[in-house]
Enzyme design. Structure first.
Site, PDB file in Angstrom:
ATOM      1  N   GLN A 130       0.851  -1.194   0.000  1.00 18.60           N
ATOM      2  CA  GLN A 130       0.000   0.000   0.000  1.00 18.60           C
ATOM      3  C   GLN A 130       0.888   1.246   0.000  1.00 18.60           C
ATOM      4  O   GLN A 130       1.482   1.583   1.022  1.00 18.60           O
ATOM      5  CB  GLN A 130      -0.870  -0.032   1.271  1.00 18.60           C
ATOM      6  CG  GLN A 130      -1.840   1.100   1.428  1.00 18.60           C
ATOM      7  CD  GLN A 130      -2.525   1.052   2.797  1.00 18.60           C
ATOM      8  OE1 GLN A 130      -2.101   0.319   3.691  1.00 18.60           O
ATOM      9  NE2 GLN A 130      -3.572   1.817   2.967  1.00 18.60           N
TER      10      GLN A 130
ATOM     11  N   SER B 144       1.317   6.523   2.354  1.00 17.71           N
ATOM     12  CA  SER B 144       2.031   7.499   3.188  1.00 17.71           C
ATOM     13  C   SER B 144       3.299   8.009   2.512  1.00 17.71           C
ATOM     14  O   SER B 144       3.975   7.280   1.797  1.00 17.71           O
ATOM     15  CB  SER B 144       2.425   6.873   4.525  1.00 17.71           C
ATOM     16  OG  SER B 144       1.298   6.357   5.174  1.00 17.71           O
TER      17      SER B 144
ATOM     18  N   SER C  93       4.631  -1.301   4.044  1.00 20.32           N
ATOM     19  CA  SER C  93       4.775  -2.654   4.607  1.00 20.32           C
ATOM     20  C   SER C  93       4.830  -3.690   3.489  1.00 20.32           C
ATOM     21  O   SER C  93       4.024  -3.644   2.554  1.00 20.32           O
ATOM     22  CB  SER C  93       3.595  -3.000   5.512  1.00 20.32           C
ATOM     23  OG  SER C  93       3.439  -2.025   6.508  1.00 20.32           O
TER      24      SER C  93
ATOM     25  N   GLU D 158      -9.467  -1.418   5.450  1.00 21.65           N
ATOM     26  CA  GLU D 158      -8.312  -1.669   6.322  1.00 21.65           C
ATOM     27  C   GLU D 158      -8.759  -1.746   7.789  1.00 21.65           C
ATOM     28  O   GLU D 158      -8.389  -2.651   8.519  1.00 21.65           O
ATOM     29  CB  GLU D 158      -7.292  -0.539   6.143  1.00 21.65           C
ATOM     30  CG  GLU D 158      -6.045  -0.708   6.995  1.00 21.65           C
ATOM     31  CD  GLU D 158      -4.940   0.274   6.622  1.00 21.65           C
ATOM     32  OE1 GLU D 158      -5.218   1.265   5.925  1.00 21.65           O
ATOM     33  OE2 GLU D 158      -3.796   0.040   7.033  1.00 21.65           O
TER      34      GLU D 158
ATOM     35  N   GLU E 252      -5.049   9.605  17.615  1.00 25.12           N
ATOM     36  CA  GLU E 252      -5.631  10.960  17.665  1.00 25.12           C
ATOM     37  C   GLU E 252      -6.609  11.158  16.502  1.00 25.12           C
ATOM     38  O   GLU E 252      -7.708  11.702  16.670  1.00 25.12           O
ATOM     39  CB  GLU E 252      -4.531  12.029  17.596  1.00 25.12           C
ATOM     40  CG  GLU E 252      -3.631  12.091  18.824  1.00 25.12           C
ATOM     41  CD  GLU E 252      -2.589  10.974  18.875  1.00 25.12           C
ATOM     42  OE1 GLU E 252      -2.416  10.268  17.846  1.00 25.12           O
ATOM     43  OE2 GLU E 252      -1.965  10.780  19.930  1.00 25.12           O
TER      44      GLU E 252
HETATM   45  C1  LIG Z   1       3.781  -0.612  11.545  1.00 27.12           C
HETATM   46  C2  LIG Z   1       3.328   0.392  10.515  1.00 27.12           C
HETATM   47  C3  LIG Z   1       3.018  -0.038   9.230  1.00 27.12           C
HETATM   48  C4  LIG Z   1       2.606   0.897   8.257  1.00 27.12           C
HETATM   49  N1  LIG Z   1       2.328   0.442   6.982  1.00 27.12           N
HETATM   50  C5  LIG Z   1       1.978   1.331   6.018  1.00 27.12           C
HETATM   51  C6  LIG Z   1       1.765   0.904   4.661  1.00 27.12           C
HETATM   52  O1  LIG Z   1       1.899  -0.289   4.340  1.00 27.12           O
HETATM   53  N2  LIG Z   1       1.450   1.820   3.724  1.00 27.12           N
HETATM   54  C7  LIG Z   1       1.304   3.145   4.027  1.00 27.12           C
HETATM   55  O2  LIG Z   1       0.980   3.925   3.131  1.00 27.12           O
HETATM   56  N3  LIG Z   1       1.510   3.602   5.295  1.00 27.12           N
HETATM   57  C8  LIG Z   1       1.847   2.720   6.283  1.00 27.12           C
HETATM   58  N4  LIG Z   1       2.081   3.164   7.577  1.00 27.12           N
HETATM   59  C9  LIG Z   1       2.031   4.610   7.824  1.00 27.12           C
HETATM   60  C10 LIG Z   1       0.866   5.070   8.660  1.00 27.12           C
HETATM   61  O3  LIG Z   1      -0.327   4.983   7.933  1.00 27.12           O
HETATM   62  C11 LIG Z   1       1.202   6.517   9.076  1.00 27.12           C
HETATM   63  O4  LIG Z   1       2.330   6.456   9.927  1.00 27.12           O
HETATM   64  C12 LIG Z   1       0.057   7.164   9.789  1.00 27.12           C
HETATM   65  O5  LIG Z   1      -1.002   7.410   8.901  1.00 27.12           O
HETATM   66  C13 LIG Z   1       0.482   8.484  10.449  1.00 27.12           C
HETATM   67  O6  LIG Z   1       1.118   9.328   9.549  1.00 27.12           O
HETATM   68  P1  LIG Z   1       2.518   9.989   9.898  1.00 27.12           P
HETATM   69  O7  LIG Z   1       3.458   8.910  10.345  1.00 27.12           O
HETATM   70  O8  LIG Z   1       2.922  10.821   8.729  1.00 27.12           O
HETATM   71  O9  LIG Z   1       2.258  10.936  11.145  1.00 27.12           O
HETATM   72  P2  LIG Z   1       1.566  12.369  11.125  1.00 27.12           P
HETATM   73  O10 LIG Z   1       0.331  12.330  10.327  1.00 27.12           O
HETATM   74  O11 LIG Z   1       2.592  13.376  10.747  1.00 27.12           O
HETATM   75  O12 LIG Z   1       1.177  12.547  12.640  1.00 27.12           O
HETATM   76  C14 LIG Z   1       2.102  12.993  13.643  1.00 27.12           C
HETATM   77  C15 LIG Z   1       1.332  13.208  14.930  1.00 27.12           C
HETATM   78  O13 LIG Z   1       0.338  14.231  14.771  1.00 27.12           O
HETATM   79  C16 LIG Z   1      -0.943  13.742  15.122  1.00 27.12           C
HETATM   80  N5  LIG Z   1      -1.972  14.318  14.224  1.00 27.12           N
HETATM   81  C17 LIG Z   1      -1.903  14.432  12.876  1.00 27.12           C
HETATM   82  N6  LIG Z   1      -3.041  14.977  12.394  1.00 27.12           N
HETATM   83  C18 LIG Z   1      -3.855  15.215  13.451  1.00 27.12           C
HETATM   84  C19 LIG Z   1      -5.160  15.760  13.607  1.00 27.12           C
HETATM   85  N7  LIG Z   1      -5.877  16.175  12.546  1.00 27.12           N
HETATM   86  N8  LIG Z   1      -5.689  15.831  14.863  1.00 27.12           N
HETATM   87  C20 LIG Z   1      -4.983  15.415  15.938  1.00 27.12           C
HETATM   88  N9  LIG Z   1      -3.723  14.896  15.864  1.00 27.12           N
HETATM   89  C21 LIG Z   1      -3.173  14.795  14.640  1.00 27.12           C
HETATM   90  C22 LIG Z   1      -0.847  12.230  14.910  1.00 27.12           C
HETATM   91  O14 LIG Z   1      -1.814  11.552  15.686  1.00 27.12           O
HETATM   92  C23 LIG Z   1       0.569  11.944  15.361  1.00 27.12           C
HETATM   93  O15 LIG Z   1       0.637  11.826  16.759  1.00 27.12           O
HETATM   94  C24 LIG Z   1       2.503   2.270   8.577  1.00 27.12           C
HETATM   95  C25 LIG Z   1       2.814   2.704   9.876  1.00 27.12           C
HETATM   96  C26 LIG Z   1       3.239   1.791  10.840  1.00 27.12           C
HETATM   97  C27 LIG Z   1       3.569   2.281  12.222  1.00 27.12           C
END
Ligand SMILES: Cc1cc2nc3c(=O)[nH]c(=O)nc-3n(C[C@H](O)[C@H](O)[C@H](O)COP(=O)(O)OP(=O)(O)OC[C@H]3O[C@@H](n4cnc5c(N)ncnc54)[C@H](O)[C@@H]3O)c2cc1C
Length: 379
Positions: free
Chosen positions: A124, A127, A159, A242, A362
């Site tokens: 997928q 991100s 992933s 998902e 969140e």
């Molecule tokens: C084990 C694992 C597997 C994954 N596998 C995949 C995959 O296969 N494909 C893929 O595309 N992605 C994958 N991801 C990514 C995952 O979907 C993202 O990490 C997740 O959506 C959060 O995005 P970010 O890491 O950019 O954090 P951010 O969006 O930058 O968030 C940072 C912080 O800000 C907070 N925040 C952000 N927006 C808001 C809001 N509107 N209100 C309140 N708080 C907020 C968040 O809760 C977090 O604490 C994976 C992540 C993990 C940990």
């Protein structure tokens, strides 16, 4: 809703339970990532051979046309048996249903069957370094060139990309349109020079996910899913599946971990300790609430034909409970639970990502507040 199984459902449960009892997946290879992956892939092939790889898919695509309740029963039995999650879990739960919803007949014919047999693994590609929760701000660009698209950008946390043949890729095709409108959903072939997969090692030591560097990758126009510019809607189908799809598997895994922890506490003579009893009682309550809420989520799916925002509630409750459970296990077991290679150490460390993957806690709370409870919007 009525939580007792009718005759057909009870027969389905017995059939599935008997199959798992006869089909031992063999010992889990613990310290070799490729062997572990092959173990999961081989087990998925056995499931596919028996017609169980995707019981929720329609029969015309190789499924069993299972009702939502039967599908829940399947995941409960899978979790109960100790069998691994199928290697192509993203194909079965996300890519397949998204292609069924939005794909042309040609796309359905081409892509669905190899998902079932794990001959073509899916990842997928949503991100990006600057687009996670706010997915619609993604920057990966796709530019039309004749009957192809040329893609440049970066994805992250992908992933299983190292094992994947195909990627569900969302890219920006119209930079001038409002951000949700300028996106397109592609089925991208990972096996080409323009796609470089770089593993990211997690706190557990495994490189479960990866960075994807995409530099001039080419995607034929026929691999657009759901029409150019319609990527946001198609991506939402993937995201809703998902959260809903895994709920039953996750709740039963939580139950298993908790039962294992109760055994540990009993073996160490700690069950009479009121603090231990209090924590275990609380976790038991959480596991039950999660199970019942997962079943309640079925009502929404049966009523509206697709998962609703309730899936966000179960995902949040599960990640919170799993983190509490694994932390309590470490407190109870003591330093032994922190040794490298100890299964409890793995569970504790892996649980850290639970509140991030598949939507952060969140963001899920925002969804529950606005769309389940009907509270005013935060923004
Ligand atoms: C084990 C694992 C597997 C994954 N596998 C995949 C995959 O296969 N494909 C893929 O595309 N992605 C994958 N991801 C990514 C995952 O979907 C993202 O990490 C997740 O959506 C959060 O995005 P970010 O890491 O950019 O954090 P951010 O969006 O930058 O968030 C940072 C912080 O800000 C907070 N925040 C952000 N927006 C808001 C809001 N509107 N209100 C309140 N708080 C907020 C968040 O809760 C977090 O604490 C994976 C992540 C993990 C940990």
């Amino acid at each position: 809703m009525d939580l007792t199984f009718d005759e057909r459902e009870a027969a389905f449960r017995d059939e599935i339970r008997a199959w798992f009892a006869e089909n031992d997946p063999g010992e889990e290879p613990l310290h070799d990532e490729d062997a572990h992956y092959a173990w999961r892939r081989d087990f998925q092939r056995r499931l596919a051979g028996a017609g169980y790889a995707a019981v929720h898919w329609p029969t015309e695509y190789g499924g069993r046309a299972a009702t939502m309740t039967e599908s829940a029963i399947f995941f409960e039995e899978l979790g109960r048996s100790g069998a691994p999650l199928p290697a192509n879990v993203l194909g079965l739960l996300l890519a397949g249903p998204t292609i069924m919803t939005w794909g042309t007949d040609v796309q359905k014919d081409r892509y669905l069957a190899p998902i079932l047999t794990a001959d073509e693994i899916w990842c997928q590609g949503f991100s990006e370094p600057d687009a996670g929760s706010d997915l619609a701000s993604l920057k990966t660009r796709a530019v039309r060139d004749g009957d192809e698209w040329v893609v440049t950008g970066q994805k992250v946390w992908t992933s299983g990309a190292q094992y994947s043949k195909w990627c569900m890729l969302v890219a920006r095709t119209d930079p001038d349109a409002p951000k949700h409108k300028g996106l397109t959903y592609f089925l991208m072939d990972m096996e080409q020079d323009g796609v470089q997969v770089v593993p990211l090692r997690q706190i557990t030591g495994e490189p479960e996910f990866n960075e994807l560097f995409i530099d001039g990758a080419r995607i034929p126009d026929e691999n657009v899913l759901g029409g150019a510019g319609n990527g946001w809607k198609v991506a939402l189908t993937t995201l809703m599946n998902e959260r809903a799809g895994l709920a039953f598997f996750l709740q039963i895994r939580l139950r298993q971990l908790l039962d294992g922890l109760i055994e540990v506490a009993a073996a160490e003579g700690r069950l009479e300790d009121p603090v231990v009893a209090d924590r275990l009682g609380d976790l038991h309550l959480r596991a039950e609430v999660l199970r019942l809420t997962a079943y309640r989520g079925l009502t929404a799916i049966e009523k509206y034909g697709q998962p609703g925002p309730e899936g966000s509630l179960t995902k949040w409750m599960w990640s919170d409970s799993n983190q509490q459970l694994t932390q309590f296990a470490a407190d109870l077991i003591g330093p032994r639970a922190l040794r490298a290679g100890d299964p409890w150490a793995y569970e504790l460390l892996r649980a850290r990502g639970n509140s991030i993957e598949g939507g952060t806690t969140e963001v899920l709370k925002n969804i529950v507040a606005e769309r389940v409870l009907g509270l005013p919007k935060a923004r």
